[in-house]
Design an enzyme around this catalytic site. Sequence first.
Site, PDB file in Angstrom:
ATOM      1  N   ASP A  22      21.550  36.204  35.157  1.00 12.06           N
ATOM      2  CA  ASP A  22      21.752  34.930  35.849  1.00 12.06           C
ATOM      3  C   ASP A  22      20.826  33.884  35.248  1.00 12.06           C
ATOM      4  OD1 ASP A  22      21.935  32.815  37.635  1.00 12.06           O
ATOM      5  OD2 ASP A  22      20.793  33.835  39.214  1.00 12.06           O
ATOM      6  N   ASP A  26      21.596  30.984  40.509  1.00 13.00           N
ATOM      7  CA  ASP A  26      22.441  31.001  41.711  1.00 13.00           C
ATOM      8  C   ASP A  26      22.724  32.421  42.193  1.00 13.00           C
ATOM      9  OD1 ASP A  26      24.129  31.890  39.752  1.00 13.00           O
ATOM     10  OD2 ASP A  26      25.614  30.304  39.968  1.00 13.00           O
ATOM     11  N   ASP A  30      26.065  34.837  34.314  1.00 12.53           N
ATOM     12  CA  ASP A  30      26.902  33.788  33.727  1.00 12.53           C
ATOM     13  C   ASP A  30      26.958  33.945  32.206  1.00 12.53           C
ATOM     14  OD1 ASP A  30      24.329  32.649  32.937  1.00 12.53           O
ATOM     15  OD2 ASP A  30      24.189  32.040  35.039  1.00 12.53           O
ATOM     16  N   ASP A 203      44.484  43.805  31.821  1.00 14.22           N
ATOM     17  CA  ASP A 203      44.335  44.318  33.185  1.00 14.22           C
ATOM     18  C   ASP A 203      45.676  44.835  33.712  1.00 14.22           C
ATOM     19  OD1 ASP A 203      42.524  44.436  35.564  1.00 14.22           O
ATOM     20  OD2 ASP A 203      44.011  43.086  36.432  1.00 14.22           O
ATOM     21  N   GLU A 260      44.588  48.662  30.065  1.00 16.37           N
ATOM     22  CA  GLU A 260      44.133  49.447  31.215  1.00 16.37           C
ATOM     23  C   GLU A 260      45.345  50.191  31.759  1.00 16.37           C
ATOM     24  OE1 GLU A 260      42.255  49.203  35.688  1.00 16.37           O
ATOM     25  OE2 GLU A 260      43.722  47.761  35.027  1.00 16.37           O
TER      26      GLU A 260
END
Length: 528
Positions: A22, A26, A30, A203, A260
């Site tokens: 991070d 926050d 990221d 996905d 996947e």
Amino acid sequence: MDQAPWWRNAVVYEVYVRSFLDSSADGVGDLAGVADRVPYLSDLGVDALWLTPFYPSPMADGGYDVADFRGVDPLFGDLAAFDALLATAHRHGLRIIIDLVPNHTSSAHPWFAAALAAPPDSPERDRYIFRAGSGPGGDRPPNNWRSVFGGPAWSRLPDGAWYLHLFAPEQPDLNWRNPEVAEEFAGILRFWLDRGVDGFRIDVAMGLFKDPGLPDIEGDDIRAKRTDGPVWNRPELHGLYRTWRRVLDGYDGDRMAVGEIWTDAPAELARYVRPDELHQAFTFDWLRADWSAAEFREVAAGALEATAPVGAANTWVLANHDVVRQVTRFGGGAVGLARARAALLATLALPGSAYLYQGEELGLPEVTDIPEDALQDPIWERSGHRRRGRDGCRVPIPWAEDGVSYGFGPDGVRPWLPMPVTWSPLSVQAQDRDPGSTLNLYRRALRTRRAEPALHGAEFRWLDLGPDVLAFTRSPDSAGPGLTCVLNCGTEPVPLPPHTEVLLTSTRPGAAADGELPADTAVWLRTP
Ligand code: NOJ
């Protein structure tokens, strides 16, 4: 050394972006955080990174509910941060694979908003799977399918229409029989390929087409029947992946896609990696295997046999952000850790590519005691609090020995999931200086794998060293010394086969020096 395209033999590291680093204070990881640790990843010795979704999203499913497939959520940065990460990674010789989520959009996607605003049977609704309900007044869902996360796979709109969602209600399934959908995704592929990505992780790659009749299934758990039913593995997928292959092949630089694909049938999996379809498909049976030499061998032999006729490379994986971490799966504590370390050496010695999941290089266990009010995975609510879900493998990475988030974010900032108070010794900082740490084992193993001609060769042979032992030898095409991997899943030490050198052991150097391999240990040997 290798003439083959990079992905055939690559080690890819999955970055679960929200839990990596991070940089914006926050509590959520990221893209700039990933960029910051590219040197760490390149020093670890992996070849590529797979980034989980960072697109604009209401985050109903950790970002797998995408509202804009061509952007970056402010939580993770912006397109400039993505471009900067890509450039940094490439400068360090690391490739970048991004997650493509084609089975569904977020309910916040403009297409779904348009569908809601449009009448039944409109072109806007035809991009999704809307149906009338069954029963008196259409009050019951169109069929008996239950969602992967629990609860019905259908939700009803105020106007009475039902829409399908194999996952959360905030993830409406797209209608892949509508050509507009296919066109849109070809454009999305090009958008990111033009930006320079090296590949895509697809996905739910076995779920995009459903039997158009949407018939009831036996039982109601759509996860149960993955090979030939109305939900998964429909023949139309292969045509789609051929079109994507042509898009990827139109770019230079060996761009690739990995699917996947959950299936119980290795032969079905192999059909997705025929030369004109996807480049790779995860061998999930490998991460579903128990701690058993027989099971490991059955899975590996089955996968190798199934892919040989299509000429594909195998894709091994022990962990990802959806499954219980291997240290815990293999028994937890010191035993689980020893086994996870040993399983790594087996994984990295098999022919093909391997995917690692962030934190496995630290030997992180599953976190099983996250307080209920801190759980984030939609599975927790959707299952009526029967399944805790996948948060336990998504806890942020401990970088430093101290601090409320062990350096995951600036001190004082609480991470999005609580981190165990016991993780200081597991931190990168602590493991870095301990030569026997799991982190340093991963570094040594990856370095050895990269440099070792036998692990890039085509020759593969099983050795029979008894029922509790997985053993095989790799060697280069041309005559040259081989590398034998021996994994002891039993409870007693086993004698090692003839060898000239111990290259690496999963515990400590010297553990196999007396010619015996202890239980829960693996070794790489130089063999004549
Ligand atoms: C598989 C992803 O890995 C998982 O995290 C996600 O929840 C589902 N697909 C739905 O997109």
